[in-house]
Design an enzyme around this catalytic site. Structure first.
Site, short mmCIF file in Angstrom:
data_model
loop_
_atom_site.label_atom_id
_atom_site.label_comp_id
_atom_site.label_asym_id
_atom_site.label_seq_id
_atom_site.Cartn_x
_atom_site.Cartn_y
_atom_site.Cartn_z
N HIS A 89 13.30 71.12 -8.15
CA HIS A 89 12.66 72.13 -7.32
C HIS A 89 12.54 73.46 -8.05
CE1 HIS A 89 11.50 74.38 -3.75
NE2 HIS A 89 12.42 75.27 -4.07
N CYS B 151 7.51 87.04 -1.49
CA CYS B 151 6.70 87.08 -0.27
C CYS B 151 6.49 85.69 0.33
CB CYS B 151 5.35 87.73 -0.55
SG CYS B 151 4.34 86.87 -1.77
#
Length: 438
Positions: A98, A50
């Site tokens: 990351h 999301c």
């Protein structure tokens, strides 16, 4: 070969952009099945949640691959050209760092939330299942998952951890205060909906109506929380009794529109209602916010709630960051030598076969040799091989990641005729990608 990641998340793009790139598992599977058709992409994993959509890939040239990866996204969404400014692009070590931060929940909207690690696992499992990964991404994601687990084990970052669903309930509290006499309509009975329901019950909500497109899922969740299941087509009738509507469905379109909401508000006769939309793509049409008596919050509005929790986790986040940095350094070194492993294995295997053959010949000429002396010969021959190979191995390791790397690989292969034992150097290099620090 190099590692890269192209994507967007809650830090770089608003929800209106993110929802254009929110892909279902089936969309991801279809895209990854065609990944080999994309020029310059050798492996790929797509992580779509999301709050983020990212593609991790192994490519030949990062600069050339950027355009290819953007085209890859454009095949999944028609909004790529308009949204290009919202993308980030990391290469090499920055890509590794990351992903590790993502898996450790350090890059989440809510630091310490537990869903992201399972989402990383799922994304990797999907890609691996359809053959979109190989040596590099298998290594990267195995380590990323391990890092996520280590952070949650060795720090207290997950203690009293919050999630978007928790933040939604906290937002409701901040607006209405005590929730004990409040009626809530929950649209969506998936993982997010279930977490939201749990937090609502913990907050003492009087009644929770649960509606889901698959009615049996609504029934199952309602039974868990002592709520009331509602047929999806009738959820607006339940909204008449609700003070808050929280939506978290996986629908690709709006399920609450302005027309129906305006009709609802007439029936409520001035009684206000709050919509908290935590779905991506959004469940509630933005125009609903303009209707009198309606207050609408979406997932981006939760950031103010989340900010109050970040300070509590800052100290643990520092400890988690230290773990991530250690793991990044370790994996960078591991990738550094990945290209040499096939050639080193070929050299070691050939030497061992020669040793075993010559030992067998010698022992056939010494049939009466005692077992103890056979062990001595075995040990001596192994030591000779080890010492002979030591210098070549050291020189190979020293050349890893340098301009002399290919020279040494070719020289070792040619000098020891390694291709004659049934291995093809070019195919080995293709299948064992290397990470080279920029």
């Amino acid at each position: 070969m190099q590692l890269v990641v192209l994507g967007l998340n809650h830090k770089t793009a608003p929800v209106g952009i993110r929802e254009c790139f929110s892909f279902s598992e089936e969309q991801v599977r279809i895209a990854l099945r065609h990944i080999n058709k994309a020029d310059d992409i050798h492996e790929g994993v797509i992580l779509s949640t999301c709050n983020r959509t990212e593609i991790y890939a192994v490519v030949d040239d990062p600069e050339e691959a950027l355009a290819v990866l953007l085209d890859f996204f454009s095949d999944l969404s028609s909004e790529t050209d308009q949204a290009e400014e919202y993308f980030f692009y990391h290469c090499g070590e920055a890509c590794i760092k990351h992903l590790f931060r993502v898996a450790a929940s350090l890059d989440s909207l809510v630091i310490g939330e537990g869903q992201i690690l399972s989402q990383v696992k799922k994304a990797y499992a999907v890609a691996k299942d359809i053959g979109a990964t190989s040596t590099v991404l298998n290594t990267l994601f195995h380590r990323a998952i391990a890092v996520g687990k280590r952070v949650r084990t060795e720090t207290r970052i997950a203690y009293s951890a919050v999630s978007v669903s928790y933040a939604a309930v906290e937002l409701a509290k901040s607006v209405l205060g005590d929730l004990t006499n409040i009626n809530v309509l929950l649209l969506g009975a998936g993982q997010m909906g279930e977490l939201t329901a749990k937090h609502l019950v913990d907050s003492g909500v009087a009644n929770v109506f649960v509606s889901n497109r698959k009615y049996e899922k609504a029934v199952a969740l309602a039974e868990k929380i002592n709520g009331k299941p509602v047929i999806f087509e009738n959820f607006m009738k339940s909204a008449l009794e609700a003070d808050i509507v929280i939506t978290s469905t996986g629908a690709p379109h709006y399920i609450v529109n302005a027309w129906d909401t305006a009709s609802l508000m007439k029936k409520r006769k001035g009684k206000s209602i709050i919509f908290i939309d935590i779905a991506v793509p959004r469940d509630v049409e933005p125009e609903v916010a303009g209707i009198s008596g309606v207050t609408l919050y979406n997932i981006d509005d939760l950031e103010t709630v989340v900010d109050s929790n970040i300070k509590v986790r800052e100290q643990e986040a520092k400890a988690a960051t230290k773990i991530v940095n250690e793991e990044v350094e370790d994996l960078v070194n591991k990738f550094k030598y990945l290209s040499f492993r096939p050639i080193m294995a070929l050299l070691t295997d050939k030497a061992e076969r020669i040793r075993q053959r010559e030992m067998k010949r010698a022992l056939t000429k010494l049939p009466d040799l005692p077992a103890e002396q056979k062990k001595i010969m075995e040990s001596m021959s192994k030591m000779i091989i080890r010492k002979i190979l030591r210098d070549p191995m050291v020189r190979i390791n020293g050349a890893a990641g340098t301009g002399n790397e290919q020279y040494y690989m070719d020289a070792i292969a040619d000098l020891f005729k390694l291709e004659t034992i049934g291995e093809t150097r070019n195919s080995e290099r293709k299948n064992n990608y290397r990470y080279a620090q920029q």
